[in-house]
Write an enzyme that holds these catalytic residues in place. Sequence first.
Site, PDB file in Angstrom:
ATOM      1  N   GLY A  18       0.148  -3.117  -4.915  1.00  0.00           N
ATOM      2  CA  GLY A  18       1.436  -3.341  -4.277  1.00  0.00           C
ATOM      3  C   GLY A  18       1.433  -4.711  -3.629  1.00  0.00           C
ATOM      4  O   GLY A  18       0.464  -5.473  -3.744  1.00  0.00           O
ATOM      5  N   SER A  19       2.485  -5.012  -2.921  1.00  0.00           N
ATOM      6  CA  SER A  19       2.624  -6.362  -2.358  1.00  0.00           C
ATOM      7  C   SER A  19       1.512  -6.695  -1.372  1.00  0.00           C
ATOM      8  O   SER A  19       1.050  -7.840  -1.310  1.00  0.00           O
ATOM      9  CB  SER A  19       3.981  -6.500  -1.675  1.00  0.00           C
ATOM     10  N   GLU A  72      -1.506  -5.956  -1.535  1.00  0.00           N
ATOM     11  CA  GLU A  72      -2.780  -6.169  -2.224  1.00  0.00           C
ATOM     12  C   GLU A  72      -2.775  -7.443  -3.077  1.00  0.00           C
ATOM     13  O   GLU A  72      -3.821  -7.842  -3.596  1.00  0.00           O
ATOM     14  CB  GLU A  72      -3.119  -4.975  -3.127  1.00  0.00           C
ATOM     15  N   GLU A 113      -1.853   6.885  -6.673  1.00  0.00           N
ATOM     16  CA  GLU A 113      -3.079   6.688  -5.890  1.00  0.00           C
ATOM     17  C   GLU A 113      -4.013   7.898  -5.897  1.00  0.00           C
ATOM     18  O   GLU A 113      -5.231   7.746  -5.819  1.00  0.00           O
ATOM     19  CB  GLU A 113      -2.729   6.310  -4.448  1.00  0.00           C
ATOM     20  N   HIS A 173      -2.427   1.081  -2.119  1.00  0.00           N
ATOM     21  CA  HIS A 173      -1.311   0.320  -1.580  1.00  0.00           C
ATOM     22  C   HIS A 173      -0.881   0.879  -0.224  1.00  0.00           C
ATOM     23  O   HIS A 173      -0.163   1.873  -0.155  1.00  0.00           O
ATOM     24  CB  HIS A 173      -0.135   0.331  -2.551  1.00  0.00           C
ATOM     25  N   HIS A 196     -15.062  32.264  -1.234  1.00  0.00           N
ATOM     26  CA  HIS A 196     -13.627  32.111  -1.453  1.00  0.00           C
ATOM     27  C   HIS A 196     -12.846  33.303  -0.927  1.00  0.00           C
ATOM     28  O   HIS A 196     -11.652  33.201  -0.664  1.00  0.00           O
ATOM     29  CB  HIS A 196     -13.367  31.935  -2.964  1.00  0.00           C
ATOM     30  N   GLY A 201     -11.497  22.712  -4.379  1.00  0.00           N
ATOM     31  CA  GLY A 201     -10.483  23.695  -4.736  1.00  0.00           C
ATOM     32  C   GLY A 201      -9.102  23.104  -4.916  1.00  0.00           C
ATOM     33  O   GLY A 201      -8.171  23.819  -5.282  1.00  0.00           O
TER      34      GLY A 201
END
Length: 530
Positions: A30-31, A33, A52, A75, A282, A397
């Site tokens: 993005g801008s 980066e 992302e 970003h 679980h 998970g």
Amino acid sequence: MDTPGTSTVRHAVMQLLRDCGMTTVFGNPGSTELPFLDRWPNDLRYVLGLQESSVVAMADGYARATGRAAFCSLHSAVGAGHAAGSIFTAYRNQAPLVITAGQQARSLLPLNPFLGATEAANFPKPYVKWSVEPARAEDVPAALAHAWHIALQPPCGPTFVSIPMDDWSAPAEPLPPRRIGRDTAPDPALLKEAAVALAASRNPVLVIGPEVDAAGAGPAAVALAERLNAPVLASPFSSRASFPEGHPLFAGFLAAAPNVVTAGLAAHDLVLVLGAPVFTFHVAGDYRLPPLIQMTADGEAIAAAPAGTGILGGLRLGIPALTALLPRSDRPAPPPRPSPPAPAAATPIPVEYLLHSLAAARPGDSVIVEEAPSHRPAIQQHLPIPDWGGFFTMASGGLGYGLPAAVGVALAHPGRRVVAVIGDGSMMYSIQALWTAVREALPLTVIVLNNGGYGAMRSFSRVLGVENAPGIDLPGLDFPSLAAGMGCPARQVADPADLAAALSAAFASPSPMLIDVALDPAIHTLYRKG
């Protein structure tokens, strides 16, 4: 822009990436980066993900497959937010990642600017090992070196650095190369106590978890099991290969249910747990454990264990040291694990038949990346993993890991076939990772286990006595069309007679191919004895 002839933060960071072996960068730009990406060097590889969460999962798969830290560029805070689920999964996977996110220019931060974040370093906490936004631009290279060091210290995990966009052009000197040690030796006195107890045991059992494979201690674990002549069980929800499943001492899988663990361990008078928590469950329930010894580099796992002796230390050093203290056992070998019968073909296709066919057709050195939770018992029965490094799944998970992680694993092993075995519900979380696989021309075979819905939810609904719950069925998904829209060849298989040809074509393809298999939607029991 960098000033010619000066050393900048960007120059120093690029050299740091080379020195640390993080020459493959996973990103979604993005801008904020763009100053980092300016005049990208030819010796660094930039792998583009289209969201992302996929970017972090790709880096996770790559880091786990290589054993090295991987570098992610996200970003801004919004990008870190998109990636939050995958950051949590990386934390649970103990994947060494250095994650960065762009930040607005420092001069704008007091004004709460667009794309700015006042608490950027706090955003991914608590599911990173370390997080910072450096106080000064010139501190950015040292912060990234710090993050790399911490990410690789056992237990490994993600770290996070927020970088204001104007920091990249600030003056900074390159850092001297760093070397780090990653192994710690267990307490010799505790190893001697463990050896005495194991030698005196009449019927010990080993429970082995993902840390053994991650530490490169697999062959040492096999040698220890053979010295003891004791059966080996895979720990509940092990996210990597726990033991070669064709070995005569391999006895199966512990399920993530207390009553099943109790039943599975009841016949043994001593349990040695290597590289796993005690235990990952679980569902709730009461359980009882025989006397237990646990060895791991994860101090939190030792602290959380409800009983037993905890030996803290690296398995690469600890397992051989324990083996050297043991006499070779003369106890009789445990009975072999029975092989399941070959499943019969039927329409709709039973998942067992698909997995049996896949096991017979796949290349011998292929890597399985799995995200099909409702079919895991069938996978454990019919898709055996013979080799260390041959299996990956997520420890958290959370869905959406499998496909982008398979891309990362394929990038880590150029030329080696990777097979992603993914449920239809899981597939929709990160399907855009197919685009990256096509762009990188990876030898990736994607098998969609399409039972028309969230199979795990169907199973749990039955267990919990829940009826007519909404949001479980997923009608109308056309995976071949979705794949074709990203340039990935695909076909649908509904007739078992077509399955062998489809698998053969996919494994012969040098680039990605997807097979959507229409499965029997019958409800499967998640927690049965392994």
